[in-house]
Structures are given as structure tokens and as C-alpha cells.
Scaffold this active site. Structure first.
Site, mmCIF file in Angstrom:
data_model
loop_
_atom_site.group_PDB
_atom_site.id
_atom_site.type_symbol
_atom_site.label_atom_id
_atom_site.label_comp_id
_atom_site.label_asym_id
_atom_site.label_seq_id
_atom_site.Cartn_x
_atom_site.Cartn_y
_atom_site.Cartn_z
ATOM 1 N N SER A 255 -3.988 -48.340 29.565
ATOM 2 C CA SER A 255 -3.281 -47.669 28.478
ATOM 3 C C SER A 255 -1.997 -48.456 28.208
ATOM 4 C CB SER A 255 -2.984 -46.228 28.848
ATOM 5 O OG SER A 255 -2.299 -46.184 30.063
ATOM 6 N N ILE A 256 -1.281 -48.071 27.165
ATOM 7 C CA ILE A 256 -0.045 -48.788 26.852
ATOM 8 C C ILE A 256 1.120 -47.845 27.072
ATOM 9 C CG2 ILE A 256 0.929 -50.458 25.254
ATOM 10 C CD1 ILE A 256 -1.271 -49.995 23.373
ATOM 11 N N GLU B 76 -10.949 -49.758 18.619
ATOM 12 C CA GLU B 76 -10.827 -48.336 18.356
ATOM 13 C C GLU B 76 -11.913 -47.868 17.388
ATOM 14 O OE1 GLU B 76 -8.279 -47.086 20.040
ATOM 15 O OE2 GLU B 76 -7.700 -45.169 19.117
ATOM 16 N N CYS C 155 -3.702 -13.342 -13.521
ATOM 17 C CA CYS C 155 -4.029 -12.753 -14.831
ATOM 18 C C CYS C 155 -4.748 -11.419 -14.730
ATOM 19 C CB CYS C 155 -4.854 -13.728 -15.652
ATOM 20 S SG CYS C 155 -6.570 -13.865 -15.112
ATOM 21 N N CYS D 299 -7.558 -11.344 -10.101
ATOM 22 C CA CYS D 299 -6.770 -12.574 -10.048
ATOM 23 C C CYS D 299 -5.282 -12.234 -9.975
ATOM 24 C CB CYS D 299 -7.058 -13.415 -11.287
ATOM 25 S SG CYS D 299 -5.946 -14.810 -11.478
ATOM 26 N N CYS E 147 -6.498 -17.076 -18.330
ATOM 27 C CA CYS E 147 -5.672 -17.145 -17.115
ATOM 28 C C CYS E 147 -4.620 -18.252 -17.220
ATOM 29 C CB CYS E 147 -6.558 -17.390 -15.902
ATOM 30 S SG CYS E 147 -5.636 -17.427 -14.362
ATOM 31 N N TYR F 92 -31.376 -54.744 -0.688
ATOM 32 C CA TYR F 92 -31.238 -54.546 0.756
ATOM 33 C C TYR F 92 -32.397 -53.694 1.268
ATOM 34 C CZ TYR F 92 -29.266 -53.506 5.310
ATOM 35 O OH TYR F 92 -29.091 -53.392 6.665
ATOM 36 N N GLU G 143 0.774 -54.522 15.437
ATOM 37 C CA GLU G 143 -0.480 -53.957 14.907
ATOM 38 C C GLU G 143 -0.305 -52.460 14.704
ATOM 39 O OE1 GLU G 143 -3.452 -54.597 17.927
ATOM 40 O OE2 GLU G 143 -2.999 -56.737 18.081
ATOM 41 N N LYS H 272 -1.180 -48.637 15.427
ATOM 42 C CA LYS H 272 -1.816 -47.949 16.568
ATOM 43 C C LYS H 272 -2.789 -46.938 15.978
ATOM 44 C CE LYS H 272 -0.956 -45.807 21.019
ATOM 45 N NZ LYS H 272 -1.838 -44.665 20.912
HETATM 46 S S1 IVH Z 1 -4.137 -52.449 23.007
HETATM 47 C C1 IVH Z 1 -3.797 -53.348 27.331
HETATM 48 N N1 IVH Z 1 -3.934 -52.076 20.424
HETATM 49 O O1 IVH Z 1 -4.007 -46.808 22.248
HETATM 50 C C2 IVH Z 1 -3.603 -52.745 26.011
HETATM 51 N N2 IVH Z 1 -4.478 -50.204 21.778
HETATM 52 O O2 IVH Z 1 -2.947 -46.461 25.444
HETATM 53 C C3 IVH Z 1 -4.822 -52.092 25.573
HETATM 54 N N3 IVH Z 1 -4.858 -48.136 20.522
HETATM 55 O O3 IVH Z 1 -6.447 -45.491 23.780
HETATM 56 C C4 IVH Z 1 -4.711 -51.398 24.281
HETATM 57 N N4 IVH Z 1 -4.509 -48.971 18.521
HETATM 58 O O4 IVH Z 1 -7.430 -47.214 22.188
HETATM 59 C C5 IVH Z 1 -4.172 -51.493 21.614
HETATM 60 N N5 IVH Z 1 -3.751 -51.911 18.099
HETATM 61 C C6 IVH Z 1 -4.005 -51.331 19.294
HETATM 62 C C7 IVH Z 1 -4.327 -49.964 19.428
HETATM 63 C C8 IVH Z 1 -4.567 -49.442 20.687
HETATM 64 C C9 IVH Z 1 -4.820 -47.883 19.211
HETATM 65 C C10 IVH Z 1 -5.159 -47.094 21.541
HETATM 66 C C11 IVH Z 1 -6.133 -47.526 22.583
HETATM 67 C C12 IVH Z 1 -5.765 -46.694 23.782
HETATM 68 C C13 IVH Z 1 -4.336 -46.424 23.562
HETATM 69 C C14 IVH Z 1 -3.522 -47.241 24.525
#
Ligand code: IVH
Length: 697
Positions: A95-96, A191, A433, A430, A454, A49, A132, A134
Site C-alpha cells: 500500500s502507499i 486499478e 400545481c 403535485c 404546471c 467486428y 498520477e 489516485k
Molecule cells: S502505486 C507500491 N499508483 O492505491 C505502490 N497505487 O495503497 C503501489 N492506487 O489500493 C501502488 N491509484 O490500488 C499506485 N496511480 C496509482 C494508484 C494506486 C490508485 C491504489 C492502489 C492501492 C492503493 C495504494
């Protein structure tokens, strides 16, 4: 004319030809990188490489007009930035919604909501989801135009993020150029995280250098991503998992069509992105619950931190149908696990002595449930880290327990103390010992100098002494030593030679025959050599080679034990740190006593005269042995080579002089061939040794 021709530089390759060549090299390097970093299945030796990488660098230097940002040579470098530019996400980063109920009911709640919103009846079949992990890192949006990475941005407030392209380019897991068939515009969401092993190694490095350590992998990753100097970012080992999309060329303009989230993830893999192996399709709440439990059980063994799992509706048409509430999709939920960090108070700070004599300050805690278990102790690593974190008894500590890693105090909550609390001090003796506690100037760790004496180091010391390459007591393995020490049968090393048949055969699972074998092996080990005995003592920094050098130089044990640091420094191989370690060891009366007792038990060897330098035909050469040889054992070959002054190493590198290969030689032989290192068979090796025999004839 003729003479000027002679001195003119070689004609440059015409640009069109160079362009083709550069393209070929980039494609090759990208393919190798993908195998190595994404598929975890290296296909070429590092040296190959490097060779191709250098060839590409040279071509690009000769043709700067052909240099592009997606070249593998552009992963590292760039100047420090004054600040990050702000970028607007073409599609907001959402966010979720989090299901805080860590019980299985969390998954049931989600499934019930989805079924209701889709208008399903109880009699309808289960809904298909993708489950999946998180990942506990930070969200990243990667924008590719015409297949080339043009921008990497953090999530920021979801609408505006920061442009961290320079840093993200250094991640080997992120393709700079997509593998075939990608649409004109593609934003991949995923991520950025740090693997636990990389995090531990990074913190260990920081600790050794006396630098600040990171609280957890997420903070370390976030710090690296937001590092203004890409040179520093490049040295922080980051990884990436893809889990979704942002803006993509629409189907009517030739963009891709996906029916399911799962199919989308498979295509991301094909385009060159890492997708977690733990992603699964799940039917209905039952399978979601099973997934939550399965990943929860596997969590400690995963190579990275997760804080929960994510459930997503698999059918993209149904996702679109459900849409969003405020900034969260209705079709996904995060189902958490118990946190890996918690607050609790420190009730005391004690010191533990490890098997190698290292003293570790340990915080005693008010019991706290963290990372799925109740924790009452957490390591503070060493005195310097404890001081830097300003930890004192009574403080509120942030305790972290993740993976199989020992719980640790990662920091304290900074608030005024109600009363004066004295700072923690390392004991001078120590705690186990009573031997002197020492610390080398270049080291962060304090150590007990008790060595053989020791009890905390006893098992390790006995196993080391009995090792095959030390005095060799055949059959004395760790299970047996563990029993002997734990039952108190053996307190010090010499006790080993006072073992009787009755004591041995009384042990668990010890047949009479085995007991007799151990006694025979002990008897046999008494007849040894000075280098083996010296190595067996387990003096810090005194490995086999140093033990041999000491024996050769001084001839007699007493001469080694009484040598001044100056005399020790005369030995080839011995530097100031080693000399000090030897002196410290023999300055402990306990250790001298153990040596005397061992001699009194009948351990003996032939003492020699201080050596005149013997001829060393192979001095300065490094050998690597692989496979099985026709006449010599590995150990015999090693001894012969070392006697001739050669070093015998465990792995092949550019510094290897020869590889000696026998039957069934493995990857070391392949590597030697790739590096162009001379490979010998046993006879070839013996031929090299010939001059020594000739000289002594
Ligand atoms: S899906 C619309 N999948 O969790 C949905 N998020 O609040 C978009 N995160 O900061 C996110 N693992 O970076 C999704 N398998 C996963 C995840 C994931 C981690 C984080 C994401 C975000 C937060 C969601």
C-alpha cells in the site's frame, strides 16, 4: 459412391491451415479491440467486428483442439464458481503511505522527506517525480506468461489475494495477449474501476428494474470483480489503468530494463495497457503542488472517481535505494483530496417537480462539506429507492457528491431511532400545481399530470410547443422563454399569444426589430395543422409519428380529446401505455382549458374527416437520411416518406431498409456501405414514392 459424396459434409480445413487462419483472425480482432477500448478510436464498424468474431467462433468450433484461453472468443462465459481460489503474490502488493494534509504542504512534506533520505543539500537541483491520479477502484495484479494472461488476482492482504481470472477476462481494456516484445513473465499492477457514466447507467438500469443500486463506483466495481458468476460480471462495465509492475523476468534472463517509472508506463502502453492520460513528470515540490491543484480543479470533470494523486520518485535506481518501511515504499506517497462521501443528518424530505413532470423526493440536510462544496440537498431518486434504503427524517445519511453529478443519499447509518418517525409518502397532488400525481405500473417514477398547466413544466412545455416540428415559433429559444417565465410575463401557454410589443421589447437585450420578429412568428404559428398542434401539446409518449397517426385516424381534435381508451387503441401505433397517457392528459380540466384558450387566441387548422386507410407503399420500411439533397430539405423528405408509411430513423442499423444520401453525407453512409444497405440519392427515393402519386392522380 457418387451419391454418398454428394451428401458428405464439406471437407474440414486441415488443422495447420486452420491454425494459421485462426491466428490471423485473433490478431485482427485484438487490434480492433485495442483501438476501440484502449485508444478510444474505433477503426471498423461494429458489424465488421461481429462478422470476423463469428468466423473465428465457427473455426474454433470446428477445431476445438485449437481453442486457447487467450482467444477473443473466451472473454465471456465460464461457469459460476463455488468460491475464489487463494493465490500467493510472487511480489507482495504494497500500500502507499497517505499524506492526509489536503493542503499543498502535503507535497512539500513528501519532497522534504525524499531529499533528506537521499542526502541532498538545499543547493542540489529539484528531484524528478511522476505524478498520477489516485484511482478509486481496486488493485489488481495481472500475470502474463509467454505473453498470455494466465492469472488475475485481487490484492487481498497484500500477500494472498483471490483468483478472479474468469471475471477479469471479460474486461475489454485488458489484453488477453500482450502486444509484441513482452518478457516471459510479467505481472502488471493497476486499478480496476468503473467510469462514472457506466456507474450512472448501471444504477439507472438497476433502479428501473427495481433492483438494488450501488453506493459508489468503487463498490460496484468491487462487487463485479468478486462476482462468482462470470456471466453477471461480464455485464458490469469495468475499466482498467496500469500503474506499475509485480514480478518480471530479471534482465539477466532477458527481462526488460527500465531506468524510470515514466519509461515503464510508456512501455506498458506499448504492450497494450491503458495508462491514464493525466500522468505527468514533475520537478520538485513546486511542480507537485501545481499538479495537485490542477488535477483537483479538473477532478469534477474527470470521467472516473479519484480520491487523490500519487507522487512517485521517477528514477528506479533511487526507488531501490530508498526501499520500504513495513509494507509501504519510501519513494511514493498518496496526497488526498476532500472526501466525496460524508455523513450528515436528514432534516426533512421534500418533493421536487422536474421539467418533465417527474416527482423526485429530496432530502434536506444539515449542511455538509463533501466533494469540495457545501451540500444542503441530496436526491433520493424515487419512492421505491427511498423505501429500500429505509430513509426517514432524522436519520444519519451517507451523502455522496462526485463529478458533476447531483449529490445523492446513498444510504443511511442503521441504528435504532429514538422515536417513531412516519414513513415518507408521495403526495397525491403535485406540490406545485395541484394536478393529480400518477405512476404507470411499469414505471418507478411518479409524475405530475399537469403538463401544460404546471409551472414547473412551463418552460419545457412552451419550448416544446414552439418547436420547429410543432407549431413553430421562429426565434423563440430557451434564453427568451427562460426570461419570459422567470419575469412572470408568461404563466400559461396561451399567454404566449397575449404578448404585446411593449412587454417584449422591455426584456433584456431585445431590440425593437427582434420583438417585432417574434410577434410576426407568433402570428404565423397560429395557422398550423392538427398533427403539429397535437405533438406540440407535449403529451407523454405522443411523439410526432403518433400525433400524425391520431390526426389521421380521428380527423378532428375534439374526437381525439373525447376518445375512449378502446377507440384510441384502434389507432395504428397506439398501445395501452400511450392510450392511457392521452386519456390522463385530456382528463385534466386544466389541460382542456389550455387547449380551449389556445383556440380562442386564434390557433387554427383545417380539420379533416376520420381517415379511411390510405395506401401505404412504404409501410414497414425504415429510412435514414444523410447529407444535403439537391431539391428537398431534410424535413420535406421526412414528411414525404412518413406519408408513404415509412419510418425515418436517426442512425443506421441492421434494421435500416434504405439510406438516402445527399451531398457531404457522413459516417452514416460509410456504415450503410459496411452493412450492405441499399443507398439511394434523392431521385431514387422519389422514384420509390412514385406509386403514391400515381394512385392519387
Ligand atoms: S502505486 C507500491 N499508483 O492505491 C505502490 N497505487 O495503497 C503501489 N492506487 O489500493 C501502488 N491509484 O490500488 C499506485 N496511480 C496509482 C494508484 C494506486 C490508485 C491504489 C492502489 C492501492 C492503493 C495504494
Amino acid at each position: 459412391m457418387e451419391s454418398s459424396d454428394l451428401f458428405s459434409p464439406p471437407a474440414p480445413i486441415p488443422s495447420a491451415q486452420a491454425a494459421t487462419e485462426i491466428e490471423a483472425l485473433r490478431t485482427q480482432l485484438n487490434a480492433w479491440s485495442h483501438s476501440y477500448y484502449v485508444l478510444d478510436a474505433p477503426t471498423v464498424p461494429d458489424a465488421e467486428y461481429d462478422r470476423v468474431f463469428k468466423a473465428l467462433q465457427a473455426l474454433e468450433a470446428a477445431h476445438p483442439e485449437l481453442l486457447t484461453a487467450d482467444s477473443p472468443t473466451q472473454r465471456v462465459g465460464g461457469k459460476p464458481l463455488p468460491e475464489f481460489a487463494s493465490v500467493r503474490h510472487a511480489v507482495p502488493m504494497l500500500s502507499i503511505r497517505t499524506e492526509t494534509d489536503t493542503e499543498p504542504t502535503g507535497a512539500q512534506n513528501f519532497d522534504a522527506r525524499i531529499r533528506k533520505e537521499l542526502g541532498l543539500l538545499e543547493s542540489d537541483p529539484p528531484v524528478e517525480y511522476v505524478a498520477e491520479p489516485k484511482f478509486d477502484g481496486l488493485a489488481m495484479s495481472l500475470r502474463y506468461e509467454m505473453g498470455v494472461l494466465v492469472q488475475a488476482a485481487t490484492r487481498g492482504d497484500g500477500e494472498y489475494g483471490e483468483d478472479v481470472t474468469q471475471n477479469i477476462r471479460t474486461l475489454r481494456q485488458i489484453p488477453l495477449r500482450l502486444h509484441g516484445g513482452a518478457p516471459p513473465v510479467l505481472e502488471v499492477r493497476g486499478e480496476v474501476y468503473m467510469r462514472l457514466a457506466d456507474f450512472d447507467a448501471l444504477n439507472e438500469r438497476q433502479r428501473e428494474n427495481g433492483d438494488k443500486t450501488f453506493v459508489n463506483p468503487r463498490n460496484a466495481a468491487a462487487g463485479a470483480v468478486r462476482q462468482l458468476d462470470p456471466g453477471i460480471a461480464a455485464r458490469r462495465p469495468l475499466s482498467f489503468f496500469a500503474y506499475g509492475l509485480g514480478e518480471v523476468t530479471p534482465p539477466e534472463q532477458g527481462g526488460p530494463v527500465f531506468d524510470t517509472h515514466y519509461a515503464l508506463l510508456q512501455t506498458l502502453k506499448k504492450w497494450g495497457f491503458p495508462v491514464a492520460a493525466q500522468v505527468e513528470i514533475a520537478q520538485g515540490a513546486t511542480e507537485l503542488i501545481a499538479y495537485h491543484q490542477k488535477i483537483g480543479a479538473a477532478r469534477d470533470g474527470l470521467p472516473y472517481d479519484i480520491d487523490g494523486v500519487v507522487y512517485k520518485l521517477n528514477a528506479l535506481a533511487l526507488q531501490r535505494q530508498l526501499g520500504f518501511v513495513s509494507r509501504e515504499p519510501r519513494w511514493a506517497v498518496a496526497h488526498k483530496y476532500p472526501a466525496q462521501e460524508q455523513l450528515t443528518s436528514i432534516t426533512a424530505i421534500d418533493v421536487q417537480v422536474g421539467r418533465t413532470g417527474k416527482l423526485t423526493p429530496v432530502a434536506r440536510l444539515a449542511p455538509i462539506f463533501v466533494g469540495g462544496v457545501t451540500v444542503t440537498n441530496a436526491t433520493l431518486h424515487n419512492l421505491f429507492e427511498l423505501r429500500r434504503k429505509r430513509v426517514r427524517v432524522g436519520d444519519t445519511a451517507i451523502v455522496r457528491r462526485a463529478g458533476d453529478v447531483i449529490p445523492e443519499v446513498v444510504g443511511i447509518i442503521d441504528k435504532p431511532r429514538a422515536r417513531y418517525v412516519p414513513n415518507f409518502r408521495m403526495p397525491r397532488a403535485c406540490p406545485i400545481c395541484g394536478s393529480k400525481v400518477v405512476r404507470e405500473k411499469t414505471e418507478m417514477n411518479h409524475r405530475c399530470s399537469g403538463g401544460l398547466f404546471c409551472p414547473a413544466q412551463r418552460k419545457e412545455a412552451i419550448l416544446h410547443f414552439a418547436h420547429r416540428r410543432a407549431v413553430e415559433v421562429e426565434g423563440l429559444g430557451d434564453k427568451l422563454v427562460e426570461q419570459l417565465v422567470d419575469t412572470g410575463v408568461i404563466r400559461t401557454l396561451p399567454d404566449l399569444y397575449k404578448l404585446g410589443f411593449t412587454a417584449l421589447s422591455a426584456l433584456d437585450r431585445m431590440a425593437d426589430k427582434s420583438a417585432q420578429n417574434i410577434l410576426d412568428a407568433l402570428e404565423k404559428s397560429k395557422n398550423t395543422t392538427l398533427p403539429r398542434f397535437l405533438f406540440g401539446l407535449g403529451i407523454r409518449h405522443v411523439g410526432e409519428a403518433t400525433a400524425k397517426a391520431l390526426a389521421r385516424h380521428f380527423g378532428k381534435l375534439d374526437a381525439v380529446m373525447d376518445a375512449t381508451p378502446e377507440q384510441l387503441l384502434e389507432v395504428a401505433d397506439v398501445g395501452p401505455i400511450v392510450a392511457l397517457a392521452i386519456r390522463t392528459f385530456f382528463d385534466q380540466p386544466h389541460n382542456r382549458e389550455v387547449v380551449e384558450q389556445l383556440r380562442a387566441c386564434g390557433i387554427h387548422w383545417e380539420e379533416g374527416e376520420p381517415a379511411q386507410q390510405a395506401p401505404k407503399p412504404l409501410a414497414g420500411q425504415t429510412f435514414v437520411l444523410t447529407g444535403t439533397f439537391p431539391t428537398l430539405s431534410r424535413d420535406q423528405a421526412k414528411d414525404l416518406l412518413e406519408a408513404a408509411g415509412a419510418k425515418v430513423a436517426g442512425s443506421v442499423s441492421k434494421k435500416t431498409s434504405y439510406v438516402v444520401a445527399g451531398e457531404e453525407a457522413g459516417s452514416k453512409l460509410d456504415k450503410a456501405q459496411a452493412l450492405g444497405i441499399t443507398v439511394l440519392d434523392e431521385a431514387g427515393m422519389l422514384a420509390l414514392l412514385q406509386p403514391v402519386d400515381a394512385a392519387t392522380d
